[in-house]
Design a protein around this motif. Structure first.
Motif, PDB file in Angstrom:
ATOM      1  N   LEU A 145     120.756  48.011  90.074  1.00  0.00           N
ATOM      2  CA  LEU A 145     119.998  48.764  90.531  1.00  0.00           C
ATOM      3  C   LEU A 145     118.894  49.646  89.701  1.00  0.00           C
ATOM      4  O   LEU A 145     119.056  49.948  88.648  1.00  0.00           O
ATOM      5  N   VAL A 146     117.839  49.561  90.167  1.00  0.00           N
ATOM      6  CA  VAL A 146     116.580  50.519  89.582  1.00  0.00           C
ATOM      7  C   VAL A 146     115.916  51.386  90.739  1.00  0.00           C
ATOM      8  O   VAL A 146     115.567  50.814  91.570  1.00  0.00           O
ATOM      9  N   SER A 147     115.976  52.819  90.300  1.00  0.00           N
ATOM     10  CA  SER A 147     115.294  53.613  91.330  1.00  0.00           C
ATOM     11  C   SER A 147     113.611  53.541  91.425  1.00  0.00           C
ATOM     12  O   SER A 147     113.318  53.388  90.096  1.00  0.00           O
ATOM     13  N   PHE A 148     113.039  53.618  92.550  1.00  0.00           N
ATOM     14  CA  PHE A 148     111.735  53.328  92.465  1.00  0.00           C
ATOM     15  C   PHE A 148     111.100  54.805  93.041  1.00  0.00           C
ATOM     16  O   PHE A 148     111.568  55.347  94.092  1.00  0.00           O
ATOM     17  N   PRO A 149     110.113  55.385  91.942  1.00  0.00           N
ATOM     18  CA  PRO A 149     109.586  54.761  91.140  1.00  0.00           C
ATOM     19  C   PRO A 149     109.870  55.507  89.706  1.00  0.00           C
ATOM     20  O   PRO A 149     109.482  54.836  88.468  1.00  0.00           O
ATOM     21  N   LEU A 150     110.767  56.284  89.457  1.00  0.00           N
ATOM     22  CA  LEU A 150     111.267  56.863  88.430  1.00  0.00           C
ATOM     23  C   LEU A 150     111.904  55.704  87.418  1.00  0.00           C
ATOM     24  O   LEU A 150     111.198  55.551  86.340  1.00  0.00           O
ATOM     25  N   GLY A 151     113.127  55.229  87.684  1.00  0.00           N
ATOM     26  CA  GLY A 151     113.684  54.465  86.646  1.00  0.00           C
ATOM     27  C   GLY A 151     112.854  52.943  86.654  1.00  0.00           C
ATOM     28  O   GLY A 151     112.891  52.303  85.747  1.00  0.00           O
ATOM     29  N   TRP A 152     112.085  52.783  87.694  1.00  0.00           N
ATOM     30  CA  TRP A 152     111.339  51.578  87.774  1.00  0.00           C
ATOM     31  C   TRP A 152     110.271  51.251  86.544  1.00  0.00           C
ATOM     32  O   TRP A 152     109.950  50.512  86.047  1.00  0.00           O
ATOM     33  N   ARG A 153     109.576  52.663  86.288  1.00  0.00           N
ATOM     34  CA  ARG A 153     108.389  52.760  85.416  1.00  0.00           C
ATOM     35  C   ARG A 153     108.836  52.177  83.994  1.00  0.00           C
ATOM     36  O   ARG A 153     108.143  51.533  83.250  1.00  0.00           O
ATOM     37  N   GLU A 154     110.150  52.828  83.589  1.00  0.00           N
ATOM     38  CA  GLU A 154     110.326  52.217  82.332  1.00  0.00           C
ATOM     39  C   GLU A 154     110.823  50.864  82.214  1.00  0.00           C
ATOM     40  O   GLU A 154     110.349  50.232  81.285  1.00  0.00           O
ATOM     41  N   MET A 155     111.630  50.375  83.372  1.00  0.00           N
ATOM     42  CA  MET A 155     111.953  49.111  83.335  1.00  0.00           C
ATOM     43  C   MET A 155     110.710  48.005  83.210  1.00  0.00           C
ATOM     44  O   MET A 155     110.719  47.083  82.564  1.00  0.00           O
ATOM     45  N   THR A 156     109.819  48.589  84.094  1.00  0.00           N
ATOM     46  CA  THR A 156     108.571  47.686  84.219  1.00  0.00           C
ATOM     47  C   THR A 156     107.784  47.758  82.920  1.00  0.00           C
ATOM     48  O   THR A 156     107.101  46.819  82.573  1.00  0.00           O
ATOM     49  N   GLY A 157     107.619  48.770  82.364  1.00  0.00           N
ATOM     50  CA  GLY A 157     106.875  48.935  81.014  1.00  0.00           C
ATOM     51  C   GLY A 157     107.422  48.049  79.917  1.00  0.00           C
ATOM     52  O   GLY A 157     106.738  47.449  79.409  1.00  0.00           O
ATOM     53  N   ASN A 158     108.629  47.769  79.948  1.00  0.00           N
ATOM     54  CA  ASN A 158     109.377  46.778  79.001  1.00  0.00           C
ATOM     55  C   ASN A 158     109.045  45.508  79.509  1.00  0.00           C
ATOM     56  O   ASN A 158     108.547  44.641  78.395  1.00  0.00           O
ATOM     57  N   LEU A 159     108.984  45.302  80.648  1.00  0.00           N
ATOM     58  CA  LEU A 159     108.844  43.927  81.202  1.00  0.00           C
ATOM     59  C   LEU A 159     107.166  43.677  80.680  1.00  0.00           C
ATOM     60  O   LEU A 159     106.786  42.294  80.326  1.00  0.00           O
ATOM     61  N   LEU A 160     106.383  44.513  81.017  1.00  0.00           N
ATOM     62  CA  LEU A 160     105.011  44.245  80.829  1.00  0.00           C
ATOM     63  C   LEU A 160     104.567  43.834  79.365  1.00  0.00           C
ATOM     64  O   LEU A 160     103.887  43.212  79.097  1.00  0.00           O
ATOM     65  N   VAL A 215      97.026  50.396  83.590  1.00  0.00           N
ATOM     66  CA  VAL A 215      96.284  49.655  84.783  1.00  0.00           C
ATOM     67  C   VAL A 215      97.366  48.746  85.522  1.00  0.00           C
ATOM     68  O   VAL A 215      97.448  48.854  86.759  1.00  0.00           O
ATOM     69  N   ALA A 216      98.161  48.142  84.861  1.00  0.00           N
ATOM     70  CA  ALA A 216      99.290  46.984  85.334  1.00  0.00           C
ATOM     71  C   ALA A 216     100.338  48.227  86.079  1.00  0.00           C
ATOM     72  O   ALA A 216     100.846  47.757  87.269  1.00  0.00           O
ATOM     73  N   LEU A 217     100.445  49.146  85.324  1.00  0.00           N
ATOM     74  CA  LEU A 217     101.593  49.853  86.064  1.00  0.00           C
ATOM     75  C   LEU A 217     101.234  50.691  87.455  1.00  0.00           C
ATOM     76  O   LEU A 217     101.920  50.420  88.284  1.00  0.00           O
ATOM     77  N   ALA A 218     100.062  50.951  87.582  1.00  0.00           N
ATOM     78  CA  ALA A 218      99.351  51.536  88.751  1.00  0.00           C
ATOM     79  C   ALA A 218      99.156  50.508  89.746  1.00  0.00           C
ATOM     80  O   ALA A 218      99.648  50.811  90.916  1.00  0.00           O
ATOM     81  N   MET A 219      99.151  49.380  89.384  1.00  0.00           N
ATOM     82  CA  MET A 219      98.884  47.977  90.165  1.00  0.00           C
ATOM     83  C   MET A 219     100.309  47.823  90.939  1.00  0.00           C
ATOM     84  O   MET A 219     100.563  47.524  92.020  1.00  0.00           O
ATOM     85  N   LEU A 220     101.133  47.628  90.059  1.00  0.00           N
ATOM     86  CA  LEU A 220     102.768  47.200  90.573  1.00  0.00           C
ATOM     87  C   LEU A 220     103.135  48.382  91.348  1.00  0.00           C
ATOM     88  O   LEU A 220     103.939  48.224  92.480  1.00  0.00           O
ATOM     89  N   ALA A 221     102.986  49.562  90.958  1.00  0.00           N
ATOM     90  CA  ALA A 221     103.349  50.662  91.643  1.00  0.00           C
ATOM     91  C   ALA A 221     102.775  50.511  92.998  1.00  0.00           C
ATOM     92  O   ALA A 221     103.610  51.068  94.242  1.00  0.00           O
ATOM     93  N   GLY A 222     101.702  50.147  93.487  1.00  0.00           N
ATOM     94  CA  GLY A 222     101.127  50.155  94.607  1.00  0.00           C
ATOM     95  C   GLY A 222     101.511  49.120  95.511  1.00  0.00           C
ATOM     96  O   GLY A 222     101.458  49.026  96.622  1.00  0.00           O
ATOM     97  N   ALA A 223     102.185  48.095  94.685  1.00  0.00           N
ATOM     98  CA  ALA A 223     102.620  46.652  95.419  1.00  0.00           C
ATOM     99  C   ALA A 223     104.080  46.627  95.569  1.00  0.00           C
ATOM    100  O   ALA A 223     104.561  45.905  96.621  1.00  0.00           O
ATOM    101  N   VAL A 224     104.887  47.203  94.931  1.00  0.00           N
ATOM    102  CA  VAL A 224     106.167  47.286  94.876  1.00  0.00           C
ATOM    103  C   VAL A 224     106.771  47.709  96.139  1.00  0.00           C
ATOM    104  O   VAL A 224     106.454  49.055  96.498  1.00  0.00           O
ATOM    105  N   VAL A 225     107.675  46.967  96.989  1.00  0.00           N
ATOM    106  CA  VAL A 225     108.565  47.416  98.047  1.00  0.00           C
ATOM    107  C   VAL A 225     109.921  47.503  97.665  1.00  0.00           C
ATOM    108  O   VAL A 225     110.410  46.386  97.061  1.00  0.00           O
TER     109      VAL A 225
END
Length: 758
Positions: free
Chosen positions: A204-219, A236-246
């Motif tokens: 489980l990962v919370s969106f958008p709080l926990g998700w940012r740290e996890m996505t930053g590592n993946l990026l 820029v990548a985090l902003a675009m992913l945040a707008g697309a993630v469901v």
């Protein structure tokens, strides 16, 4: 029934005037409904006794006890229940495995739109990038179109998005979900037909709080592997992913509310049993709280609901009593007429008694109620005997006490005491001779009430007699005795009102009329002494016969005293008043038809005199009925003889020589008819000689059979057993009157003896 011109017309009492209106047909039914409603109200005093209700802040003046079992739900308990209900029902989460495809499409569209602004900034096309890009710095926004057009950047975002949905489960709130899982209320609903995936806490990962740290590592891993070195690529990548993630796992509030409505959780209520103390006034200067006020309101609502149910049951109980009582009247009281007068006359004693006991039951405690023997069954018994008859009075007492048992709260002891008192009243007045007997009956009832209470007390507490007498409630016994005496006073007070309202002739009224001081009787004694003596003799004969068969002897005696008052108009034409030779020759010069008219006329004159004197109808009925339609044999025979001796054979009609009637309508009137005929015949036949018993018996038998064969008893309910008993009674009374005496020898005085010898 033959209608005679001399039959007295019924006087209308005030109550009877109702029956002359256009409502006469419906009036009895309306009256019956009114009686039923009145009885139902009187036997349900509980309906008018409701528990108190206090306002918050009011002082508690008395201890309040629960009258019925009830459950109370306070505001605090309700709030706790709502919270418990909110926490315990299913919390629905939606898991959508298609979220990755939706997010990838959204990301590709975002990349295309962003990259398109770099190819032709002035061209019309899609709107500017979403507001998430607006949160970037100016340099980052300027680098965004170039990065979006870079294949390596695009591939890094798509790889990161894929790993996000493959290795993790994106949810709106990881903490909320884990809390629901811990309580065991989380329920996952799949939106597609794919098998449900196990939702592991580690994924489980919370969106958008926990998700940012996890996505930053993946990026960072993706940018390093694909050679993306632009310093603005990460933001820029985090902003675009945040707008697309469901989120793949989301909380469904609508489904959760539906599950909450379907969740049945028992409301926490505090239950109170009958007799439980709700508020205790002994706690000092206590003030009712808001919770206390709510509890008393709930108690009152429960009592009102209980009252409605009990009232329905009471209506059924009263209906059963009415049906059974009506069945009894129909089968055993053939003379009953379904009219307003008859209904009220028979219902008033019970209604009066229930009305007297009603306030005592309403405002007194049960012990005081029993101690006073407060249901005045004695009033029902005495009024029943005086207004109706003994058998019907017993029925009224029985059914009245059965209704009182319901009124007193189904108390057997109260029912027993009232029954004993009512039956005592009937027994005390079944053959009333003096007005003071009503008062004596009250003392008898009081004594029986007190004795019944003492016996019931001993049954309840079967102690040694020495201990029993020390514990007897003396005050209660005294109240029971006083209540019994009071029934006599109530009876004496209301009886004249009922007599006037319903034109009823009670035994007390008959006692007044039979006291020999009535003006008509004094006038009869003065103007027709022979008829007066004949009247007294008939009264003696008839009263003894009435007592023999158990009918109303007082009514018979009173009817006898007034049955021949019509002879006062021409007393000298009746043999018992003919003293001189001229008197005895009165009819010799008259034709039989004229003599018959004179004899018959004493019936008409008697009815007119009785009307003017205001005699009751029950007494007036004896005047025409004691002769019925009997044949005046002497003048009928004389007319036949004259017709045979005459030159012209005249037709002599028997009906012209009969009394106008009607025939006796009651056994009492039939007794007076027989007694009148027997007395007149026996006086004429046996007054001047010694009488043998066989002669008396033959005479009475002949007269009885003559009346019987003439059909004079066809309209009254006399049985052959009654007729035989009346005959034997008349024989005994006549033998006591015409008894034989021995011849006493003449005893000479001493002086007479000396003269006889000298």
């Amino acid at each position: 029934m033959k209608v005679s011109p001399f039959t007295p017309k019924r006087r209308r009492a005030p109550i009877q005037s109702l029956e002359s209106s256009w409502l006469s047909a419906a009036a009895p039914w309306l009256c019956l409904v009114a009686i039923f409603a009145a009885v139902s109200i009187l036997v349900s005093p509980f309906y008018f006794r409701l528990p108190p209700v206090l306002e918050p802040g009011a002082r508690i003046a008395e201890t309040i006890v629960a009258e019925v079992p009830f459950a109370f739900e306070s505001a605090e308990a309700r709030a706790a229940w709502e919270e418990e209900r909110r926490l315990r029902h299913d919390q629905v989460y939606v898991y959508d495995s298609r979220a990755e495809d939706e997010a990838r499409l959204a990301l590709e569209e975002l990349l295309e739109r962003t990259a398109g602004t770099a190819a032709d900034p002035s061209a019309e096309g899609p709107p500017p990038p979403p507001t998430l890009l607006a949160d970037l710095s100016a340099a980052e926004r300027a680098a965004a179109p170039g990065l979006a057009a870079s294949p390596a950047f695009r591939q890094a975002l798509l790889n990161t998005l894929r790993r996000t949905y493959t290795e993790f489960i994106v949810t709106e709130s990881k903490t909320q979900y884990l809390g629901h899982v811990q309580r065991g209320v989380a329920r996952i609903v799949n939106l597609d037909r794919a098998p449900a995936q196990a939702v592991e806490a580690a994924r489980l990962v919370s969106f958008p709080l926990g998700w940012r740290e996890m996505t930053g590592n993946l990026l960072r891993d993706q940018f390093s592997g694909l050679g993306v070195a632009d310093p603005h690529a990460g933001p820029v990548a985090l902003a675009m992913l945040a707008g697309a993630v469901v989120p793949g796992l989301s909380y469904d509030e609508e489904r959760t509310l539906t599950a909450r409505e379907r969740f049945q959780l028992p409301v926490p209520k505090q239950r109170y049993e009958t007799g439980a103390v709700l508020l205790d006034a002994s706690e000092g200067r206590r003030v009712a709280s808001a919770s206390d006020a709510e509890m008393l309101a709930a108690h009152r609502a429960a009592v009102e609901r209980d009252h409605r149910y009990r009232l329905g049951a009471h209506l059924g109980y009263v209906a059963v009593v009415f049906i059974l009582f009506g069945t009894y009247i129909r089968k055993f009281r053939q003379t009953f007429k379904f009219s307003v007068r008859e209904l009220l006359l028979q219902a008033l004693p019970v209604l009066l008694a229930l009305a007297i006991s009603f306030p005592f039951v309403l405002f007194s405690d049960s012990d005081t109620l029993l101690a006073a023997g407060i249901f005045p069954a004695g009033v029902v018994g005495m009024l029943g005997v005086l207004l109706l008859d003994m058998r019907f009075a017993l029925q009224l007492v029985t059914w009245g006490c059965i209704l009182y048992g319901l009124q007193s709260g189904m108390r057997f002891d109260a029912l027993a005491v009232s029954l004993f008192g009512g039956y005592t009243a009937v027994a005390a007045l079944h053959s009333i001779r003096e007005r003071r007997e009503v008062v004596l009956a009250g003392f008898y009832i009081g004594a029986v009430n007190a004795a019944s209470l003492a016996i019931l007390h001993f049954i309840e507490r079967p102690e040694h007699l020495s201990q029993l007498f020390g514990t007897l409630p003396v005050l209660h016994l005294l109240l029971a005795f006083v209540a019994g005496v009071a029934t006599a006073l109530v009876t004496i007070a209301v009886l004249p009102l009922i007599e006037i309202a319903f034109d009823v002739t009670t035994d007390l009224r008959l006692l007044e009329l039979s006291g020999l001081q009535h003006p008509l009787l004094l006038k009869l004694e003065d103007e027709a002494p022979g008829t007066w003596q004949h009247t007294l003799n008939v009264a003696k004969l008839a009263e003894a016969a009435a007592t023999e068969i158990g009918v109303n002897a007082l009514l018979v005696r009173t009817g006898c005293l007034f049955h021949d008052i019509g002879k006062m108009s021409k007393p000298e034409y009746f043999t018992e008043n003919q003293v001189t030779a001229d008197d005895k020759m009165r009819h010799t010069t008259l034709k039989p038809q004229i003599s018959t008219l004179i004899i018959r006329n004493h019936v008409k004159e008697g009815v007119e005199m009785a009307k003017r004197a205001g005699l009751p109808e029950r007494v007036m009925d004896f005047i025409p009925q004691h002769h019925g339609t009997c044949l005046i044999t002497y003048f009928y025979g004389k007319a036949l003889s004259e017709a045979q001796r005459g030159d012209k054979r005249e037709t002599v009609r028997e009906d012209d020589y009969r009394y106008p009637g009607p025939k006796p309508q009651s056994i009492e009137a039939a007794i007076v008819m027989l007694a009148d005929a027997v007395e007149a015949t026996s006086t004429a036949k046996f007054s001047s000689r010694t009488v043998r018993p066989e002669e008396v018996r033959q005479l009475v038998h002949a007269i009885v059979m003559e009346k019987f064969n003439d059909g004079q008893f066809d309209e009254c309910n006399m049985t052959m057993s009654d007729l035989n008993s009346i005959r034997e009674s008349l024989v005994r009374t006549l033998l006591s009157r015409f008894h034989t005496r021995i011849d006493y020898p003449k005893v000479h005085t001493a002086a007479e003896g000396q003269r006889a010898l000298g």
